[in-house]
Scaffold this motif. Structure first.
Motif, PDB file in Angstrom:
ATOM      1  N   ALA A 174     -53.843  94.978 -47.546  1.00  0.00           N
ATOM      2  CA  ALA A 174     -53.368  94.379 -46.294  1.00  0.00           C
ATOM      3  C   ALA A 174     -54.054  93.031 -46.066  1.00  0.00           C
ATOM      4  O   ALA A 174     -53.478  92.128 -45.473  1.00  0.00           O
ATOM      5  N   ILE A 175     -55.300  92.907 -46.539  1.00  0.00           N
ATOM      6  CA  ILE A 175     -56.034  91.638 -46.373  1.00  0.00           C
ATOM      7  C   ILE A 175     -56.010  90.912 -47.711  1.00  0.00           C
ATOM      8  O   ILE A 175     -56.310  91.500 -48.750  1.00  0.00           O
ATOM      9  N   THR A 176     -55.643  89.659 -47.701  1.00  0.00           N
ATOM     10  CA  THR A 176     -55.506  88.929 -48.963  1.00  0.00           C
ATOM     11  C   THR A 176     -55.886  87.464 -48.782  1.00  0.00           C
ATOM     12  O   THR A 176     -55.831  86.931 -47.670  1.00  0.00           O
ATOM     13  N   SER A 177     -56.229  86.832 -49.896  1.00  0.00           N
ATOM     14  CA  SER A 177     -56.501  85.384 -49.827  1.00  0.00           C
ATOM     15  C   SER A 177     -55.299  84.586 -50.326  1.00  0.00           C
ATOM     16  O   SER A 177     -55.358  83.367 -50.416  1.00  0.00           O
ATOM     17  N   SER A 178     -54.176  85.275 -50.682  1.00  0.00           N
ATOM     18  CA  SER A 178     -52.981  84.548 -51.162  1.00  0.00           C
ATOM     19  C   SER A 178     -51.912  84.499 -50.070  1.00  0.00           C
ATOM     20  O   SER A 178     -51.818  85.395 -49.239  1.00  0.00           O
ATOM     21  N   ASP A 179     -51.055  83.494 -50.149  1.00  0.00           N
ATOM     22  CA  ASP A 179     -49.884  83.432 -49.277  1.00  0.00           C
ATOM     23  C   ASP A 179     -48.662  83.572 -50.172  1.00  0.00           C
ATOM     24  O   ASP A 179     -48.170  82.594 -50.715  1.00  0.00           O
ATOM     25  N   CYS A 180     -48.182  84.811 -50.315  1.00  0.00           N
ATOM     26  CA  CYS A 180     -47.137  85.089 -51.306  1.00  0.00           C
ATOM     27  C   CYS A 180     -45.881  84.242 -51.113  1.00  0.00           C
ATOM     28  O   CYS A 180     -45.382  83.625 -52.040  1.00  0.00           O
ATOM     29  N   LEU A 213     -53.640  88.432 -43.183  1.00  0.00           N
ATOM     30  CA  LEU A 213     -52.905  89.684 -43.397  1.00  0.00           C
ATOM     31  C   LEU A 213     -51.757  89.372 -44.349  1.00  0.00           C
ATOM     32  O   LEU A 213     -51.126  88.311 -44.241  1.00  0.00           O
ATOM     33  N   THR A 214     -51.448  90.284 -45.236  1.00  0.00           N
ATOM     34  CA  THR A 214     -50.463  89.994 -46.272  1.00  0.00           C
ATOM     35  C   THR A 214     -49.053  89.795 -45.700  1.00  0.00           C
ATOM     36  O   THR A 214     -48.654  90.499 -44.766  1.00  0.00           O
ATOM     37  N   VAL A 215     -48.296  88.856 -46.254  1.00  0.00           N
ATOM     38  CA  VAL A 215     -46.879  88.730 -45.891  1.00  0.00           C
ATOM     39  C   VAL A 215     -46.010  89.499 -46.879  1.00  0.00           C
ATOM     40  O   VAL A 215     -44.825  89.748 -46.624  1.00  0.00           O
ATOM     41  N   SER A 216     -46.590  89.853 -48.032  1.00  0.00           N
ATOM     42  CA  SER A 216     -45.858  90.596 -49.062  1.00  0.00           C
ATOM     43  C   SER A 216     -46.856  91.020 -50.135  1.00  0.00           C
ATOM     44  O   SER A 216     -47.774  90.252 -50.460  1.00  0.00           O
ATOM     45  N   GLY A 217     -46.662  92.218 -50.664  1.00  0.00           N
ATOM     46  CA  GLY A 217     -47.569  92.704 -51.719  1.00  0.00           C
ATOM     47  C   GLY A 217     -47.124  92.282 -53.109  1.00  0.00           C
ATOM     48  O   GLY A 217     -47.698  92.720 -54.111  1.00  0.00           O
ATOM     49  N   GLN A 218     -46.113  91.429 -53.177  1.00  0.00           N
ATOM     50  CA  GLN A 218     -45.489  91.124 -54.476  1.00  0.00           C
ATOM     51  C   GLN A 218     -46.461  90.645 -55.554  1.00  0.00           C
ATOM     52  O   GLN A 218     -46.424  91.113 -56.683  1.00  0.00           O
ATOM     53  N   LEU A 219     -47.319  89.684 -55.209  1.00  0.00           N
ATOM     54  CA  LEU A 219     -48.162  89.091 -56.250  1.00  0.00           C
ATOM     55  C   LEU A 219     -49.123  90.131 -56.817  1.00  0.00           C
ATOM     56  O   LEU A 219     -49.374  90.190 -58.027  1.00  0.00           O
ATOM     57  N   HIS A 220     -49.656  90.980 -55.950  1.00  0.00           N
ATOM     58  CA  HIS A 220     -50.551  92.047 -56.409  1.00  0.00           C
ATOM     59  C   HIS A 220     -49.779  93.066 -57.234  1.00  0.00           C
ATOM     60  O   HIS A 220     -50.288  93.622 -58.204  1.00  0.00           O
ATOM     61  N   LEU A 221     -48.541  93.296 -56.823  1.00  0.00           N
ATOM     62  CA  LEU A 221     -47.698  94.250 -57.547  1.00  0.00           C
ATOM     63  C   LEU A 221     -47.382  93.707 -58.951  1.00  0.00           C
ATOM     64  O   LEU A 221     -47.313  94.458 -59.927  1.00  0.00           O
ATOM     65  N   GLU A 222     -47.202  92.383 -59.037  1.00  0.00           N
ATOM     66  CA  GLU A 222     -46.964  91.784 -60.361  1.00  0.00           C
ATOM     67  C   GLU A 222     -48.173  92.018 -61.270  1.00  0.00           C
ATOM     68  O   GLU A 222     -48.014  92.330 -62.451  1.00  0.00           O
ATOM     69  N   VAL A 231     -43.689  99.528 -61.129  1.00  0.00           N
ATOM     70  CA  VAL A 231     -44.527  99.885 -59.977  1.00  0.00           C
ATOM     71  C   VAL A 231     -43.774  99.628 -58.673  1.00  0.00           C
ATOM     72  O   VAL A 231     -42.798  98.871 -58.643  1.00  0.00           O
ATOM     73  N   TYR A 232     -44.250 100.269 -57.603  1.00  0.00           N
ATOM     74  CA  TYR A 232     -43.674  99.993 -56.290  1.00  0.00           C
ATOM     75  C   TYR A 232     -44.722 100.239 -55.217  1.00  0.00           C
ATOM     76  O   TYR A 232     -45.744 100.888 -55.473  1.00  0.00           O
ATOM     77  N   THR A 233     -44.454  99.693 -54.040  1.00  0.00           N
ATOM     78  CA  THR A 233     -45.311  99.966 -52.886  1.00  0.00           C
ATOM     79  C   THR A 233     -44.440 100.051 -51.641  1.00  0.00           C
ATOM     80  O   THR A 233     -43.367  99.440 -51.580  1.00  0.00           O
ATOM     81  N   LEU A 234     -44.912 100.828 -50.692  1.00  0.00           N
ATOM     82  CA  LEU A 234     -44.218 100.898 -49.391  1.00  0.00           C
ATOM     83  C   LEU A 234     -45.302 100.643 -48.357  1.00  0.00           C
ATOM     84  O   LEU A 234     -45.966 101.567 -47.900  1.00  0.00           O
ATOM     85  N   SER A 235     -45.546  99.377 -48.081  1.00  0.00           N
ATOM     86  CA  SER A 235     -46.746  98.994 -47.322  1.00  0.00           C
ATOM     87  C   SER A 235     -46.389  98.096 -46.153  1.00  0.00           C
ATOM     88  O   SER A 235     -45.324  97.477 -46.136  1.00  0.00           O
ATOM     89  N   PRO A 236     -47.310  97.979 -45.203  1.00  0.00           N
ATOM     90  CA  PRO A 236     -47.065  97.048 -44.093  1.00  0.00           C
ATOM     91  C   PRO A 236     -47.185  95.595 -44.536  1.00  0.00           C
ATOM     92  O   PRO A 236     -47.956  95.285 -45.440  1.00  0.00           O
ATOM     93  N   ALA A 237     -46.403  94.734 -43.918  1.00  0.00           N
ATOM     94  CA  ALA A 237     -46.506  93.291 -44.129  1.00  0.00           C
ATOM     95  C   ALA A 237     -46.526  92.653 -42.739  1.00  0.00           C
ATOM     96  O   ALA A 237     -46.031  93.249 -41.770  1.00  0.00           O
ATOM     97  N   PHE A 238     -47.107  91.467 -42.654  1.00  0.00           N
ATOM     98  CA  PHE A 238     -47.356  90.854 -41.340  1.00  0.00           C
ATOM     99  C   PHE A 238     -46.891  89.405 -41.364  1.00  0.00           C
ATOM    100  O   PHE A 238     -47.273  88.657 -42.267  1.00  0.00           O
ATOM    101  N   ARG A 239     -46.076  89.033 -40.410  1.00  0.00           N
ATOM    102  CA  ARG A 239     -45.626  87.635 -40.360  1.00  0.00           C
ATOM    103  C   ARG A 239     -45.625  87.137 -38.921  1.00  0.00           C
ATOM    104  O   ARG A 239     -45.107  87.821 -38.028  1.00  0.00           O
TER     105      ARG A 239
END
Ligand code: 4AD
Ligand code: MG
Length: 473
Positions: A174-180, A213-222, A231-239
């Motif tokens: 949920a916490i990240t240093s990237s802006d996907c 707060l993450t806007v998308s888990g995509q980069l981590h999922l990659e 792989v897949y995730t069903l996680s919260p995203a924040f915008r």
């Protein structure tokens, strides 16, 4: 006589007393008489001279259980919203729905609900805006409880689908240093003892770098797909999105899927279509009781038919350029006016495209590269990217996906142009160290719930909505 023998003898004499609670849903499965203990909240009271009828609900079913009490024996003042626990006998009701009712004998629990200050006086017809003002009491409302049960089932069905296809579920952070998405709609994360000024130097920042707060888990999922395949995730995203209140939330859930070893949009679209069809067809089958709460009024049948159709008919697919032509040839029906090649589709365009195609879900594919994020694979025409959006009737965009740019040099070149090479060095490493072609998509989980239930405002498709100027509790 030993104590054990005394207890056994007592139990034999009082064999009608049942100590374990049976849920209302389980009671509806019986057709013969039986003793039971049932708990629930009172949804309606009809008091007559000889008998009192209570409709109670314990959250296990959309349908209420009718409890019948001899008025003379029960002096309690039963009101809407109070909780009760009662022992008694379940009996069949021939030719009625539901086919059983409950003859109450001993009241063993009662907590009043003060009707002078409780905001709801009956279970029917409160405007959603009014109900939203009481987020702590909202789960007791009939439609909200049904929505929450359906949401839970849909989440379970998503896991069922992707597990059956051997995808690995990953918890992306949920916490990240990237802006996907690179769209700048970030919420900064800092301890409240430190100012949220992201211009502070790294040593002063809690995480040693700016964090959001993450806007998308995509980069981590990659990153995970490059070790695990699918792989897949069903996680919260924040915008921090301010506009479009009926379709956008500041906190939402996203199903994100990433497939390694693919260069092709077809692979992504077909897994997305199959998963949506599985979820919708099973929800229609398994949640009929809860769905009836949403589809009981006149005028709701046509959306129900649209949802049903979605579970069986193939999704259509058009090119972005065709979408532009369709919009521009139907300007009489479109208030927002013409679009140029290169513009993004707005909400009205998205809804129009599904109406125009007979209320079918529709993929729009190969968008101009300039309106898709940096990670999308550029097509050979040099102008478009291998991308798609899935549009659904009345809701607009429900999912979006791309084949990812897997060529190190091309990706690096794009990031250089954006001045982002340092920040995304790790992301380029995924290509540098044994990278493979891959792609994926994100589907708005709350928008799926909204679509399946025909809900107008996305805030009514989540338990505790978060939106600009709205973060209650
Ligand atoms: O189209 P989006 O922005 O795509 C991505 O985030 C990709 N990184 C996903 C991926 O490829 N892994 O978001 C995906 C979906 C949208 O189609 C929409 O349904 C939903 O997420 N969504 C929102 N839902 C509710 N509130 C918001 N503010 C949303 N923003 C996007
Ligand atoms: Mg999108």
């Amino acid at each position: 006589m030993s104590i054990c023998m005394m207890i056994r003898r007592f139990m034999r004499h009082h064999s009608s007393i049942v100590s374990a609670r049976t849920s209302v849903k389980d009671l509806f499965n019986y057709r013969e008489k039986r003793q039971a203990l049932v708990y629930g909240w009172i949804r309606s009271v009809r008091k007559h001279k000889k008998v009192t009828f209570l409709d109670i609900n314990d959250g296990s079913s959309a349908t209420n259980l009718q409890v019948v009490l001899p008025t003379e024996k029960f002096s309690t003042n039963f009101t809407y919203g109070a909780s009760i626990g009662i022992e008694g006998e379940l009996v069949p009701r021939i030719g009625k729905t539901p086919e059983v009712e409950f003859l109450g004998e001993n009241l063993i629990h009662h907590t009043e609900c003060d009707s002078s200050s409780y905001p709801f006086a009956s279970e029917w017809n409160y405007p959603n805006e009014f109900v939203r003002q009481y987020p702590h009491l909202r789960p007791r409302q009939r439609t909200v409880a049904s929505m929450l049960r359906v949401r839970s089932k849909i989440e379970m069905l998503i896991h069922e689908f992707f597990r059956s296809k051997d995808f690995t579920h990953v918890h992306t952070p949920a916490i990240t240093s990237s802006d996907c998405e690179g769209a700048g709609e970030l919420f900064a994360v800092t301890p409240n003892s430190v100012s949220s000024d992201n211009s502070r130097n790294d040593n002063e920042q809690f995480f040693g770098s700016s964090a959001n707060l993450t806007v998308s888990g995509q980069l981590h999922l990659e990153a995970c797909a490059m070790g695990l395949g699918h792989v897949y995730t069903l996680s919260p995203a924040f915008r921090a999105e301010k506009s479009r209140p009926k379709t956008h939330l500041c906190e939402f859930h996203m199903l994100e899927v990433e497939l390694a070893f693919t260069k092709c949009l077809e692979d992504l679209k077909s897994i997305l279509e199959a998963s949506v069809k599985h979820v919708i067809s099973q929800t229609l089958k398994l949640c009929a009781d809860d769905l009836s709460v949403f589809y009981e009024g006149d005028g709701s049948q046509s959306h129900y038919d649209t949802v049903k159709k979605c579970a069986v008919e193939p999704f259509l697919c058009i090119e972005y350029s065709e979408a532009v032509d369709i919009i521009n040839s139907n300007l009489k029906l479109i208030k927002t006016g013409a679009m140029k090649w290169g513009d993004d589709l707005n909400d009205e365009h998205e809804r129009f495209l599904t109406t125009y195609h007979n209320d079918s879900p529709i993929f729009v594919q190969n968008f101009p590269s300039l309106i898709k994020p940096f990670y999308a694979l550029s097509n050979d025409d040099g102008e478009t990217s291998a991308s798609f959006d899935l549009l659904v009737p009345k809701c607009g965009e429900m999912a979006g996906g791309t084949v990812r740019e897997h060529r190190y040099d091309v990706l690096h070149g794009k990031l250089e142009g954006l001045g982002l090479t340092e920040q995304y060095k790790w992301y380029c490493d995924l290509r540098r160290f044994g990278g493979v072609p891959h792609g994926g998509f994100g589907l708005g989980f709350d928008r799926l719930v909204k679509f399946v239930l025909g809900i107008n405002n996305i805030r009514d498709a989540v338990p505790f909505p978060r939106a600009p100027k709205f973060c209650m509790l």
